[in-house]
Design a protein around this motif. Sequence first.
Motif, PDB file in Angstrom:
ATOM      1  N   SER A  33      33.102 -29.309 -65.298  1.00 53.88           N
ATOM      2  CA  SER A  33      32.339 -29.637 -66.152  1.00 53.88           C
ATOM      3  C   SER A  33      30.884 -29.127 -65.895  1.00 53.88           C
ATOM      4  O   SER A  33      30.411 -28.191 -67.036  1.00 53.88           O
ATOM      5  CB  SER A  33      32.026 -31.449 -65.984  1.00 53.88           C
ATOM      6  OG  SER A  33      33.348 -31.960 -67.103  1.00 53.88           O
ATOM      7  N   ARG A  34      30.440 -29.347 -64.468  1.00 55.13           N
ATOM      8  CA  ARG A  34      29.649 -28.819 -64.279  1.00 55.13           C
ATOM      9  C   ARG A  34      28.878 -27.155 -64.814  1.00 55.13           C
ATOM     10  O   ARG A  34      28.293 -26.287 -65.112  1.00 55.13           O
ATOM     11  CB  ARG A  34      28.537 -29.203 -62.900  1.00 55.13           C
ATOM     12  CG  ARG A  34      28.310 -30.445 -62.896  1.00 55.13           C
ATOM     13  CD  ARG A  34      27.378 -30.949 -61.865  1.00 55.13           C
ATOM     14  NE  ARG A  34      28.480 -30.536 -60.524  1.00 55.13           N
ATOM     15  CZ  ARG A  34      28.596 -31.309 -59.584  1.00 55.13           C
ATOM     16  NH1 ARG A  34      28.760 -32.972 -60.310  1.00 55.13           N
ATOM     17  NH2 ARG A  34      29.581 -31.382 -59.065  1.00 55.13           N
ATOM     18  N   ASP A  35      30.237 -26.667 -64.579  1.00 52.04           N
ATOM     19  CA  ASP A  35      30.360 -24.691 -64.406  1.00 52.04           C
ATOM     20  C   ASP A  35      30.957 -24.552 -65.564  1.00 52.04           C
ATOM     21  O   ASP A  35      30.252 -23.701 -65.870  1.00 52.04           O
ATOM     22  CB  ASP A  35      32.090 -24.956 -62.898  1.00 52.04           C
ATOM     23  CG  ASP A  35      31.662 -25.229 -61.902  1.00 52.04           C
ATOM     24  OD1 ASP A  35      30.253 -24.707 -61.454  1.00 52.04           O
ATOM     25  OD2 ASP A  35      32.159 -24.489 -61.038  1.00 52.04           O
ATOM     26  N   PHE A  36      31.183 -25.594 -66.189  1.00 56.44           N
ATOM     27  CA  PHE A  36      32.071 -24.525 -67.579  1.00 56.44           C
ATOM     28  C   PHE A  36      30.498 -24.848 -68.354  1.00 56.44           C
ATOM     29  O   PHE A  36      30.292 -24.299 -69.436  1.00 56.44           O
ATOM     30  CB  PHE A  36      32.716 -25.922 -68.504  1.00 56.44           C
ATOM     31  CG  PHE A  36      32.703 -25.922 -69.893  1.00 56.44           C
ATOM     32  CD1 PHE A  36      33.373 -25.031 -70.274  1.00 56.44           C
ATOM     33  CD2 PHE A  36      32.158 -26.854 -70.805  1.00 56.44           C
ATOM     34  CE1 PHE A  36      33.990 -24.145 -71.679  1.00 56.44           C
ATOM     35  CE2 PHE A  36      32.591 -26.607 -72.741  1.00 56.44           C
ATOM     36  CZ  PHE A  36      33.398 -25.574 -72.603  1.00 56.44           C
ATOM     37  N   ILE A  37      29.800 -26.337 -68.492  1.00 58.34           N
ATOM     38  CA  ILE A  37      28.159 -26.360 -69.149  1.00 58.34           C
ATOM     39  C   ILE A  37      27.308 -25.063 -68.164  1.00 58.34           C
ATOM     40  O   ILE A  37      26.600 -24.550 -69.196  1.00 58.34           O
ATOM     41  CB  ILE A  37      27.656 -27.091 -69.052  1.00 58.34           C
ATOM     42  CG1 ILE A  37      28.573 -28.916 -69.830  1.00 58.34           C
ATOM     43  CG2 ILE A  37      25.913 -27.792 -69.313  1.00 58.34           C
ATOM     44  CD1 ILE A  37      28.286 -29.882 -69.084  1.00 58.34           C
ATOM     45  N   GLN A  38      27.247 -24.558 -67.609  1.00 55.12           N
ATOM     46  CA  GLN A  38      26.372 -23.869 -67.066  1.00 55.12           C
ATOM     47  C   GLN A  38      26.664 -22.076 -67.539  1.00 55.12           C
ATOM     48  O   GLN A  38      25.954 -21.764 -67.919  1.00 55.12           O
ATOM     49  CB  GLN A  38      26.534 -23.902 -65.393  1.00 55.12           C
ATOM     50  CG  GLN A  38      25.696 -22.707 -64.478  1.00 55.12           C
ATOM     51  CD  GLN A  38      24.534 -23.446 -64.405  1.00 55.12           C
ATOM     52  OE1 GLN A  38      23.540 -24.390 -64.677  1.00 55.12           O
ATOM     53  NE2 GLN A  38      23.188 -22.772 -64.274  1.00 55.12           N
ATOM     54  N   GLN A  39      27.939 -22.447 -67.642  1.00 53.45           N
ATOM     55  CA  GLN A  39      28.686 -20.730 -67.965  1.00 53.45           C
ATOM     56  C   GLN A  39      28.186 -21.089 -69.305  1.00 53.45           C
ATOM     57  O   GLN A  39      27.972 -19.812 -69.954  1.00 53.45           O
ATOM     58  CB  GLN A  39      30.127 -20.775 -67.611  1.00 53.45           C
ATOM     59  CG  GLN A  39      30.541 -19.801 -68.244  1.00 53.45           C
ATOM     60  CD  GLN A  39      30.633 -17.995 -67.370  1.00 53.45           C
ATOM     61  OE1 GLN A  39      30.386 -18.119 -66.371  1.00 53.45           O
ATOM     62  NE2 GLN A  39      29.999 -17.271 -68.108  1.00 53.45           N
ATOM     63  N   GLN A  40      28.285 -21.899 -70.322  1.00 55.00           N
ATOM     64  CA  GLN A  40      28.127 -22.124 -71.243  1.00 55.00           C
ATOM     65  C   GLN A  40      26.555 -21.838 -71.879  1.00 55.00           C
ATOM     66  O   GLN A  40      26.176 -21.712 -72.010  1.00 55.00           O
ATOM     67  CB  GLN A  40      28.309 -23.128 -72.503  1.00 55.00           C
ATOM     68  CG  GLN A  40      30.093 -23.735 -72.743  1.00 55.00           C
ATOM     69  CD  GLN A  40      29.768 -25.031 -73.938  1.00 55.00           C
ATOM     70  OE1 GLN A  40      29.139 -25.518 -73.168  1.00 55.00           O
ATOM     71  NE2 GLN A  40      30.728 -24.869 -74.567  1.00 55.00           N
ATOM     72  N   ASN A  41      25.486 -22.238 -71.184  1.00 50.31           N
ATOM     73  CA  ASN A  41      24.341 -22.193 -71.037  1.00 50.31           C
ATOM     74  C   ASN A  41      23.558 -20.621 -70.558  1.00 50.31           C
ATOM     75  O   ASN A  41      22.982 -20.008 -71.619  1.00 50.31           O
ATOM     76  CB  ASN A  41      23.972 -22.937 -70.173  1.00 50.31           C
ATOM     77  CG  ASN A  41      23.228 -24.238 -70.741  1.00 50.31           C
ATOM     78  OD1 ASN A  41      23.759 -24.680 -71.731  1.00 50.31           O
ATOM     79  ND2 ASN A  41      22.991 -25.602 -69.477  1.00 50.31           N
ATOM     80  N   GLN A  42      24.707 -20.169 -70.106  1.00 53.57           N
ATOM     81  CA  GLN A  42      24.261 -18.664 -69.113  1.00 53.57           C
ATOM     82  C   GLN A  42      25.211 -17.629 -70.533  1.00 53.57           C
ATOM     83  O   GLN A  42      24.249 -16.892 -71.035  1.00 53.57           O
ATOM     84  CB  GLN A  42      25.465 -18.100 -68.203  1.00 53.57           C
ATOM     85  CG  GLN A  42      24.789 -18.546 -67.079  1.00 53.57           C
ATOM     86  CD  GLN A  42      24.981 -18.310 -65.433  1.00 53.57           C
ATOM     87  OE1 GLN A  42      26.415 -18.273 -65.501  1.00 53.57           O
ATOM     88  NE2 GLN A  42      24.939 -19.120 -64.364  1.00 53.57           N
ATOM     89  N   ASN A  43      26.073 -18.048 -70.946  1.00 56.16           N
ATOM     90  CA  ASN A  43      26.391 -17.359 -72.282  1.00 56.16           C
ATOM     91  C   ASN A  43      25.380 -17.621 -73.106  1.00 56.16           C
ATOM     92  O   ASN A  43      25.016 -16.196 -74.392  1.00 56.16           O
ATOM     93  CB  ASN A  43      27.577 -17.657 -72.591  1.00 56.16           C
ATOM     94  CG  ASN A  43      28.865 -17.290 -72.046  1.00 56.16           C
ATOM     95  OD1 ASN A  43      28.657 -16.431 -70.960  1.00 56.16           O
ATOM     96  ND2 ASN A  43      29.781 -17.936 -71.880  1.00 56.16           N
ATOM     97  N   GLY A  52      18.536 -23.082 -64.647  1.00 52.57           N
ATOM     98  CA  GLY A  52      18.393 -23.530 -63.841  1.00 52.57           C
ATOM     99  C   GLY A  52      20.216 -24.238 -63.099  1.00 52.57           C
ATOM    100  O   GLY A  52      20.977 -24.304 -64.335  1.00 52.57           O
ATOM    101  N   VAL A  53      19.689 -25.567 -62.250  1.00 49.48           N
ATOM    102  CA  VAL A  53      21.171 -25.822 -61.698  1.00 49.48           C
ATOM    103  C   VAL A  53      21.626 -27.647 -62.403  1.00 49.48           C
ATOM    104  O   VAL A  53      20.955 -28.172 -63.322  1.00 49.48           O
ATOM    105  CB  VAL A  53      21.303 -25.962 -60.255  1.00 49.48           C
ATOM    106  CG1 VAL A  53      22.943 -26.947 -59.841  1.00 49.48           C
ATOM    107  CG2 VAL A  53      21.373 -25.178 -59.998  1.00 49.48           C
ATOM    108  N   ILE A  54      22.714 -27.450 -63.321  1.00 47.31           N
ATOM    109  CA  ILE A  54      23.267 -28.972 -64.078  1.00 47.31           C
ATOM    110  C   ILE A  54      23.242 -30.311 -63.142  1.00 47.31           C
ATOM    111  O   ILE A  54      23.937 -29.591 -61.636  1.00 47.31           O
ATOM    112  CB  ILE A  54      24.691 -28.478 -64.902  1.00 47.31           C
ATOM    113  CG1 ILE A  54      24.204 -27.912 -65.461  1.00 47.31           C
ATOM    114  CG2 ILE A  54      24.601 -29.960 -65.266  1.00 47.31           C
ATOM    115  CD1 ILE A  54      23.442 -27.607 -66.989  1.00 47.31           C
TER     116      ILE A  54
END
Length: 166
Positions: A33-43, A52-54
């Motif tokens: 979930s953290r990786d998914f949200i991080q990827q969405q934020n980067q996109n 930053g880090v989730i």
Amino acid sequence: LRGIYKGYGATLASFGPFSALYFVFYEKCKAISRDFIQQQNQNANEGKENTGVITDGDLPLLHLVACSSGAGALASFLTSPLDMAKLRLQVQRGKSASSLKSSGDPILGRGVQYRGMVDCLRAAYAEGGVQGLFRGAGARVLHFAPATTITMTCYEKCKSFYADAL
């Protein structure tokens, strides 16, 4: 004093693997979930500075609910045979051997005396195959999925609240 702890091994053999599997699945799901949200934020912020880090406290409620309920359902399903054996041993200890023979209980009514967890699991497999081992798994999942969801979601939200407050 020994009588108080008689049969405690069966309880540990059931809840130990459940807890171990639950936390492995839960932490892995949160990492996904953290990786998914991080990827969405980067996109969404492409070309802008890093967001930053989730952390666990940043995970949305829906993600925490999904992670905790999914982990609880999977862990409870996988450990259902151990729980079934533990319950049969507990019921057996609660009844005398003579009442087992005369009872109308479809599981214990044949006067079966289990010698331990392994013996109980063998008997269940001999009686119903893999399906016999997972008898009652649906009820166990229906109990543990909501219970773990409520417990872990409240824990994560309280942890986040107090971390921010202190």
